[in-house]
Design an enzyme around this catalytic site. Structure first.
Site, short mmCIF file in Angstrom:
data_model
loop_
_atom_site.label_atom_id
_atom_site.label_comp_id
_atom_site.label_asym_id
_atom_site.label_seq_id
_atom_site.Cartn_x
_atom_site.Cartn_y
_atom_site.Cartn_z
N TRP A 132 0.82 -1.23 0.00
CA TRP A 132 0.00 0.00 0.00
C TRP A 132 0.85 1.27 0.00
CZ3 TRP A 132 -4.23 -1.30 4.26
CH2 TRP A 132 -4.99 -2.39 3.82
N LYS A 133 2.14 1.12 0.25
CA LYS A 133 3.05 2.27 0.34
C LYS A 133 2.50 3.31 1.33
CE LYS A 133 4.66 1.13 -4.22
NZ LYS A 133 5.28 1.55 -5.47
N HIS A 162 12.88 -2.68 -0.95
CA HIS A 162 12.08 -2.10 -2.03
C HIS A 162 12.89 -1.00 -2.72
CE1 HIS A 162 8.96 0.09 -4.18
NE2 HIS A 162 8.26 -1.02 -4.13
N GLU A 185 12.16 1.84 -3.65
CA GLU A 185 11.97 3.19 -3.09
C GLU A 185 12.85 3.38 -1.85
OE1 GLU A 185 7.68 3.03 -2.99
OE2 GLU A 185 7.68 3.01 -5.18
N GLU A 212 11.27 -6.62 -9.30
CA GLU A 212 10.56 -5.39 -9.62
C GLU A 212 11.46 -4.47 -10.45
OE1 GLU A 212 7.15 -4.65 -6.67
OE2 GLU A 212 8.93 -3.75 -5.81
N GLY A 243 5.00 1.91 -10.65
CA GLY A 243 4.18 3.12 -10.57
C GLY A 243 4.16 3.92 -11.87
N SER A 280 3.56 -2.18 -11.89
CA SER A 280 2.36 -1.89 -12.69
C SER A 280 1.57 -3.14 -13.06
CB SER A 280 2.72 -1.08 -13.94
OG SER A 280 3.30 0.16 -13.57
N GLY A 330 1.36 -2.60 -6.18
CA GLY A 330 1.27 -1.28 -5.56
C GLY A 330 -0.10 -0.67 -5.83
N GLY A 331 -0.17 0.21 -6.82
CA GLY A 331 -1.39 0.97 -7.10
C GLY A 331 -2.67 0.14 -7.14
P1 PGA Z 1 3.06 -0.59 -8.67
O1 PGA Z 1 4.09 -0.82 -7.46
O2 PGA Z 1 2.21 -1.83 -8.79
O3 PGA Z 1 2.27 0.63 -8.30
O4 PGA Z 1 3.90 -0.38 -9.91
C1 PGA Z 1 4.66 -2.05 -7.21
C2 PGA Z 1 5.64 -1.95 -6.06
O5 PGA Z 1 6.33 -0.93 -5.94
O6 PGA Z 1 5.75 -2.88 -5.24
#
Ligand code: PGA
Length: 251
Positions: free
Chosen positions: A10-11, A95, A97, A167, A173, A212, A233-234
């Site tokens: 969910w970030k 991750h 990020e 990833e 994202g 994505s 994620g999204g």
């Molecule tokens: P995303 O993110 O599905 O929004 O691309 C995936 C993630 O960062 O784990």
């Protein structure tokens, strides 16, 4: 047979109200997901709320990050034992990020991985290349380096108790998904690399794709031989989309 795992990352999103609606929405449709294990990784502050809501359901709980120390003077950090204490099964480590925005190294990531395992958590170890690295044709080298740092610290058998998430950073994202063939190529590379060290571990470990993934592309990604689920994620913030991805893994 490796059971598919579909985990929602969910970030830094959600509120008390929106999270309640999200968890309830997913629980309401969970019967349609027959094969995959579903997991949710909220931000730290909402973990107890989500843990309470998931009680009695088959959805697993995970955190998005963890510190590598057991306790002590680490203002703002969360220890692995705190996560098991409130009912987490999984924790995402490394991750992209964390690596790119917060400058976390391969070594720190490996140390978190070790601490998570020691506390009884299942680490979801993220690996993946940037666009620049893909264009330089060094995807394999990057992913191998990220894995090797963990293997050097913890040994190959530790990978068998973990989950790997491939990833590609350029797909996170951005709405730009790796094609099933592009993803499968790296997944097969990872499994082959592990097999050279321990074939049982390679056969057992789930390798998730992330970047994505959505209801429109999940089925063809999940159909690939070495893709064992997704880190979402999204699309994990929308109950219908998250459930649709879970159903895409139905046997
Ligand atoms: P995303 O993110 O599905 O929004 O691309 C995936 C993630 O960062 O784990």
């Amino acid at each position: 047979m490796r059971q598919p795992l579909v985990a929602g990352n969910w970030k830094m999103n959600g509120s008390l109200d929106s999270i309640k609606a999200l968890v309830e929405g997913v629980k309401a449709g969970l019967d349609s997901v027959t094969t995959a294990e579903m997991a949710m990784c909220p931000s730290f502050v909402y973990l107890p709320q989500v843990a309470a809501m998931l009680e009695g359901s088959s959805i697993s709980l995970g955190a998005q990050d963890v510190n590598d120390q057991e306790s002590g003077a680490h203002t703002g950090e969360v220890a692995p034992g705190m996560l098991t204490d409130i009912g987490c099964k999984y924790v995402i480590v490394g991750h992209s990020e964390r690596r790119s925005i917060y400058g976390e190294s391969d070594e720190f990531t490996a140390s978190k991985f070790a601490a998570a395992r020691k506390a009884g958590l299942v680490p979801i170890l993220c690996v993946g290349e940037t666009l620049e690295e893909r264009e330089q044709d060094i995807t394999g080298q990057v992913v191998a380096r990220q894995l090797d740092t963990v293997i050097a610290l913890e040994g190959i058998s530790a990978i068998g108790d973990a989950v790997i998430a491939y990833e590609p950073v350029w797909a996170i994202g951005t709405g730009k998904t790796a094609t099933p063939d592009q993803a499968q190529e790296v997944h097969a590379f990872i499994r082959g690399k592990l097999a050279a060290l321990d074939s049982n571990v390679a056969e057992r470990v789930q390798i998730l794709y992330g970047g994505s993934m959505n209801p429109g592309n999940a089925a063809e990604l999940l159909a690939m031989a070495d893709i064992d689920g997704g880190l979402i994620g999204g699309a994990s913030l929308k109950p219908d989309d998250f459930l649709a991805i879970g159903r895409a893994a139905n046997a």
